[in-house]
Design a protein around this motif. Sequence first.
Motif, mmCIF file in Angstrom:
data_model
loop_
_atom_site.group_PDB
_atom_site.id
_atom_site.type_symbol
_atom_site.label_atom_id
_atom_site.label_comp_id
_atom_site.label_asym_id
_atom_site.label_seq_id
_atom_site.Cartn_x
_atom_site.Cartn_y
_atom_site.Cartn_z
ATOM 1 N N TYR A 124 0.783 -1.235 0.000
ATOM 2 C CA TYR A 124 0.000 0.000 0.000
ATOM 3 C C TYR A 124 0.818 1.290 0.000
ATOM 4 C CZ TYR A 124 -2.996 -3.604 1.958
ATOM 5 O OH TYR A 124 -3.655 -4.771 2.170
ATOM 6 N N PHE A 125 0.234 2.287 -0.663
ATOM 7 C CA PHE A 125 0.647 3.683 -0.467
ATOM 8 C C PHE A 125 -0.463 4.349 0.352
ATOM 9 C CE2 PHE A 125 4.145 4.960 -3.415
ATOM 10 C CZ PHE A 125 4.391 3.707 -3.970
ATOM 11 N N TRP A 126 -0.055 5.314 1.131
ATOM 12 C CA TRP A 126 -1.011 6.073 1.950
ATOM 13 C C TRP A 126 -0.832 7.528 1.541
ATOM 14 C CZ3 TRP A 126 -5.092 5.345 4.878
ATOM 15 C CH2 TRP A 126 -5.414 6.165 5.940
ATOM 16 N N ALA A 127 -1.879 8.113 0.988
ATOM 17 C CA ALA A 127 -1.745 9.489 0.483
ATOM 18 C C ALA A 127 -2.643 10.414 1.291
ATOM 19 C CB ALA A 127 -2.127 9.531 -0.986
ATOM 20 N N ARG A 128 -2.121 11.622 1.533
ATOM 21 C CA ARG A 128 -2.854 12.594 2.343
ATOM 22 C C ARG A 128 -3.157 13.825 1.498
ATOM 23 N NH1 ARG A 128 1.409 10.430 4.932
ATOM 24 N NH2 ARG A 128 2.799 12.069 4.233
ATOM 25 N N SER A 129 -4.435 14.116 1.334
ATOM 26 C CA SER A 129 -4.783 15.362 0.643
ATOM 27 C C SER A 129 -4.847 16.458 1.703
ATOM 28 C CB SER A 129 -6.108 15.198 -0.104
ATOM 29 O OG SER A 129 -7.142 14.994 0.812
ATOM 30 N N PRO A 130 -4.964 17.737 1.301
ATOM 31 C CA PRO A 130 -5.127 18.774 2.327
ATOM 32 C C PRO A 130 -6.362 18.450 3.178
ATOM 33 C CG PRO A 130 -4.785 19.744 0.154
ATOM 34 C CD PRO A 130 -4.943 18.280 -0.064
ATOM 35 N N ARG A 131 -6.333 18.798 4.467
ATOM 36 C CA ARG A 131 -7.388 18.372 5.407
ATOM 37 C C ARG A 131 -8.798 18.747 4.973
ATOM 38 N NH1 ARG A 131 -6.783 16.213 10.385
ATOM 39 N NH2 ARG A 131 -4.621 15.649 10.756
ATOM 40 N N ARG A 132 -8.922 19.863 4.270
ATOM 41 C CA ARG A 132 -10.269 20.300 3.899
ATOM 42 C C ARG A 132 -10.851 19.470 2.742
ATOM 43 N NH1 ARG A 132 -9.190 22.500 -0.679
ATOM 44 N NH2 ARG A 132 -7.028 23.130 -0.967
ATOM 45 N N VAL A 133 -10.027 18.642 2.101
ATOM 46 C CA VAL A 133 -10.527 17.836 0.977
ATOM 47 C C VAL A 133 -10.882 16.430 1.474
ATOM 48 C CG1 VAL A 133 -9.997 16.868 -1.295
ATOM 49 C CG2 VAL A 133 -9.130 19.132 -0.668
ATOM 50 N N SER A 134 -12.176 16.197 1.574
ATOM 51 C CA SER A 134 -12.621 14.905 2.097
ATOM 52 C C SER A 134 -12.432 13.801 1.048
ATOM 53 C CB SER A 134 -14.085 15.049 2.501
ATOM 54 O OG SER A 134 -14.658 13.781 2.574
ATOM 55 N N THR A 135 -12.019 12.597 1.546
ATOM 56 C CA THR A 135 -11.804 11.463 0.642
ATOM 57 C C THR A 135 -12.832 10.360 0.887
ATOM 58 O OG1 THR A 135 -10.285 10.524 2.265
ATOM 59 C CG2 THR A 135 -9.298 11.814 0.476
ATOM 60 N N GLY A 136 -13.763 10.605 1.809
ATOM 61 C CA GLY A 136 -14.710 9.562 2.257
ATOM 62 C C GLY A 136 -15.656 9.098 1.162
ATOM 63 N N MET A 137 -16.365 8.023 1.489
ATOM 64 C CA MET A 137 -17.251 7.363 0.535
ATOM 65 C C MET A 137 -18.278 8.320 -0.089
ATOM 66 S SD MET A 137 -16.712 3.987 0.575
ATOM 67 C CE MET A 137 -17.052 2.913 1.944
ATOM 68 N N ASN A 138 -18.717 9.338 0.693
ATOM 69 C CA ASN A 138 -19.724 10.259 0.141
ATOM 70 C C ASN A 138 -19.105 11.536 -0.398
ATOM 71 O OD1 ASN A 138 -21.986 8.683 0.733
ATOM 72 N ND2 ASN A 138 -21.747 9.227 2.918
ATOM 73 N N SER A 139 -17.782 11.574 -0.457
ATOM 74 C CA SER A 139 -17.138 12.829 -0.861
ATOM 75 C C SER A 139 -17.199 13.015 -2.375
ATOM 76 C CB SER A 139 -15.676 12.820 -0.412
ATOM 77 O OG SER A 139 -14.973 11.828 -1.114
#
Length: 421
Positions: free
Chosen positions: A317-332
């Motif tokens: 796996y890679f683990w990537a972090r977007s800026p905190r205000r950008v949600s990556t969740g299932m409903n994003s």
Amino acid sequence: MISLEAGFTDDATLPVADTREIVEEVLGGRDARRALQYGSTQGEPHLRELTVDRLRRLDGRAGAPRCQATTDRTVITNGSQQLLYMLAEALFNPGDIVLLEDPTYFVFLGIVQSMGLRARTVRMKADGMDLAHLEAVLSSLKREGELARTKALYMVSYFQNPTGITTAIDRKRGALELLQRYSQKRRPIYLVEDAAYRELRFAGSDVPSTLSLDGAEDRVIVTGTYSKPFATGTRVGFGILPEPLLTTVLRIKGNHDFGTSSLLQRIVARALESGRYERHLERLRARYAAKAATMASAMRDSFPKRVQWDEPQGGLYFWARSPRRVSTGMNSTLFRTALGHEVLYVPGQICYADDPTRRKPNHEMRISFGNATSEQISLGVRRLGSVLEEIVGSGDRRVRESRNRRSHQPGGHESLRPPRM
Ligand SMILES: Cc1ncc(COP(=O)(O)O)c(C=O)c1O
């Protein structure tokens, strides 16, 4: 659809020819009938011996002078997943507390939830658990009178699923010492080390397991697997457990299945003793190294600079972090747009336990190179990169515009929201 989501292993390198030969050997040998008969609940003694030899060799090569694995404390299970479940059943009552890395293996969170356990999470550093935070969590549990209900710390110590972090031996030692210090009389807080990805290292050097540490024999449980390094479909895993936990787990396993398949255990044992396992692992490591490099180069080329990630030295796996205000969740918007572009990742949020002491982060992604081909990896990452560019980039524009607007509206304060598209 390109799935960079599942934790599946590489399809193309599954050892079909080796396994066909092995089955011939096992069923053509003196032991054939025993391979097709019930075995013992604890597992084939020969496979347990081979497992202990291997763990000792791995720890020795990683620089540890000793490894406290013994065949009588080893159990063979249906994947290490079965052992994780049985351990939870043996260790916890509903409402008990489990200490977890933050984030952690989300399937383990399913067990935590289904058994009605309470989670207390510990922050991670680049080389494992934040020990100062672990101590703070333990001391607040002590103040709250909850230590008696705190039964174990679960640690995925090699190329952690999901972050890819490997825990340094000093952090393992520090965690074990803290658990010993905070354990009450006759109520040990166990350290469960899940070493599922240990053998999938393709760069850097191995780290000894917790079995090499002082006090390991009565506090440490190590779980491991032959499924990821050889063939996931064999579903053969193992664990080294202290008494009296071992007896309880064997009772549970007896109730489940009377023991792991004799045939599959013999297949794995034959793979190990014939050298095929090691040769397969070499091929697998080279393959994952190449796929991880393909993924890293595609991410460098197509991910916006504000999305951060580290290159793993092993695992899947890679683990990537977007800026905190950008949600990556299932409903994003991000997830749904990625789906529209036919690429899938695991939203980071599902890897975080419910813990009342902190808010769940929701801006990360687990991206797997395990099962996808190199072509799919390049294409999938490019697709994800263009979605990120669109959303992170447009978010940046909106933030800039809103900042400019606010600078003309004295006193105005507006909380930033993820962009809507
Ligand atoms: C961290 C971790 N532990 C354990 C397992 C279980 O693997 P298996 O049952 O194949 O041994 C997995 C599978 O993905 C995993 O990611």
